[in-house]
Design an enzyme around this catalytic site. Structure first.
Site, PDB file in Angstrom:
ATOM      1  CG  HIS A 172       4.807   1.949  -7.114  1.00 41.94           C
ATOM      2  ND1 HIS A 172       5.071   0.947  -6.218  1.00 41.94           N
ATOM      3  CD2 HIS A 172       5.014   3.114  -6.446  1.00 41.94           C
ATOM      4  CE1 HIS A 172       5.427   1.473  -5.057  1.00 41.94           C
ATOM      5  NE2 HIS A 172       5.397   2.780  -5.159  1.00 41.94           N
TER       6      HIS A 172
ATOM      7  N   GLY B 277      10.999   3.034  -5.413  1.00 45.89           N
ATOM      8  CA  GLY B 277      11.297   1.678  -5.871  1.00 45.89           C
ATOM      9  C   GLY B 277      10.500   0.635  -5.107  1.00 45.89           C
TER      10      GLY B 277
ATOM     11  N   GLY C 277      -0.023   8.498  -5.980  1.00 45.41           N
ATOM     12  CA  GLY C 277      -1.114   7.616  -5.551  1.00 45.41           C
ATOM     13  C   GLY C 277      -1.942   8.240  -4.435  1.00 45.41           C
TER      14      GLY C 277
END
Ligand code: PAF
Length: 292
Positions: free
Chosen positions: A33, A27, A156
Site C-alpha cells: 500500500h 486500512g 495494486g
C-alpha cells in the site's frame, strides 16, 4: 497531513487542489500500500513540475472497510482496523489527506443504487467464489471517486481482476480519471504482501509462498508450451492445483488467462497472458497472480 471523516470536510479540504491523486484502501496497510502511496505522490510532484498550473496537487488515501464487498461468512467483523498506525505510515509516505469516513458518513441509508459490472468480467474467478464482491467494490470505488474527484487513482496489481474491473468502469462511465496499476510487493520469500497474511500462523506463513510457486510453475509451463507449440492448459492447471492440494491447501482456482480480458486459454496463445490463483491455507484465503 490532515485526517477528515465527513464528506463535507473532505470536499472543503480538497477544494484548493488543482490535481488529486487517490489511493483507496481498507486500512491495515503494508509496504505494498505504501508504495502505491509513494506512486501517487510522485505523480502529483512530477506533474506539478511539468505544469505549474498543477502546483497545488494533493495526495489522498481513503481508509474504509467496505461492508458491501464482504460475503455473509467473510471476515468483515474481524478485518484488522489499525487506524493510528496506518495514518503514521501514510504520513511518512507522502500522503496529504486521509479520508476515513464512518459507515454512517458513506452509507447514511442503505446503498440501493449499485454499480453492476458485466458478468463476463465480474462473475468469473474471484467473482465466482465471492458472489457480489465486484458489485461491492465497484459501488464503493465509484462513490469514492465521486467524493474525492481524483485525476489519478492508484490500485495494486495484486488484485488483478479488481484493477481490470475498475479500469473498465472508468472507461465505460467516461470518468475523467487516469488509473495506474502498482506492481505487487513481495516478501523476500516471494510471498505477495496482503493484509490477510496477518491471519497466518508462523507455520502457515512459511507455507504461504507455495501459492506463488504454483503460479510460477504454471507460468513456466505456459511459456514452454507456447514455445513448443504444444500446450495442454487444462492439464497444467490441474497439476498446479493438485500440487497445492497435496500440501494441504484448498485451491479455488489456479488458471492461465488472457491479460486483455481474463478469458480462458486452452492451447498455445501468442497474446499476453497472466496466471491467477486463489487458495485457502487453513482458514485464510490468499490470492496472487503473475504476468507471463
Ligand atoms: O483493494 C481494496 O482494498 C478494496 O477493494 C478497495 C479498492 C479499497 C475498495 O474497498
Amino acid at each position: 497531513m490532515q485526517i477528515v471523516h465527513s464528506l463535507a470536510d473532505l470536499r472543503r479540504t480538497l477544494k484548493p487542489a488543482a490535481l488529486r491523486a487517490f489511493v483507496p484502501t481498507m486500512g491495515n496497510l503494508h509496504q505494498g500500500h505504501l508504495e502505491l502511496m509513494q506512486m501517487a505522490r510522485q505523480e502529483v510532484d512530477k506533474r506539478a513540475d511539468e505544469n505549474k498550473r498543477h502546483g497545488g496537487g494533493m495526495t489522498v488515501a481513503s481508509i474504509f472497510v467496505n461492508r458491501l464487498q464482504f460475503g455473509p461468512n467473510e471476515d468483515f467483523d474481524t478485518y484488522p482496523r489499525t487506524f493510528e498506525r496506518d495514518c503514521e505510515q501514510l504520513q511518512a509516505n507522502g500522503c496529504d489527506v486521509v479520508f476515513a469516513p464512518t459507515e454512517q458518513d458513506l452509507y447514511p441509508e442503505p446503498q440501493v443504487f449499485k454499480v453492476h459490472p458485466p458478468a463476463e468480467l465480474a462473475d468469473i474467478l474471484e467473482g465466482a467464489f465471492r458472489h457480489g464482491f465486484f458489485v461491492g467494490v465497484s459501488t464503493v470505488v465509484h462513490k469514492l471517486f465521486n467524493i474525492v474527484q481524483p485525476d489519478i487513482a492508484v490500485f495494486g496489481k495484486k488484485d488483478y481482476q479488481q484493477l481490470m474491473v475498475i479500469r473498465r468502469m472508468v472507461q465505460q462511465m467516461a470518468l475523467p480519471i487516469e488509473i495506474i496499476g502498482g506492481e505487487t510487493r513481495r516478501a523476500d520469500t516471494g510471498l505477495a504482501l496482503s493484509s490477510r497474511n496477518g491471519y497466518l500462523s508462523a507455520e502457515e506463513r512459511a507455507e504461504a509462498v507455495q501459492l506463488s510457486i504454483a503460479l510460477k510453475g504454471l507460468a513456466a509451463a505456459a511459456r514452454a508450451g507456447n514455445a513448443a507449440g504444444l500446450l495442454d492448459v487444462a492439464a497444467a492447471e490441474a497439476a498446479a492445483m493438485a500440487a497445492l492440494r497435496q500440501r494441504g491447501w484448498a485451491p479455488d482456482y489456479i488458471t492461465l488467462r488472457r491479460q486483455h480480458d481474463l478469458s480462458p486459454v486452452t492451447g498455445p496463445c501468442a497474446e499476453p497472458l497472466v496466471v491467477l490463483g486463489a487458495a485457502k491455507l487453513g482458514k485464510t484465503r490468499l490470492i496472487d497472480n503473475l504476468e507471463v
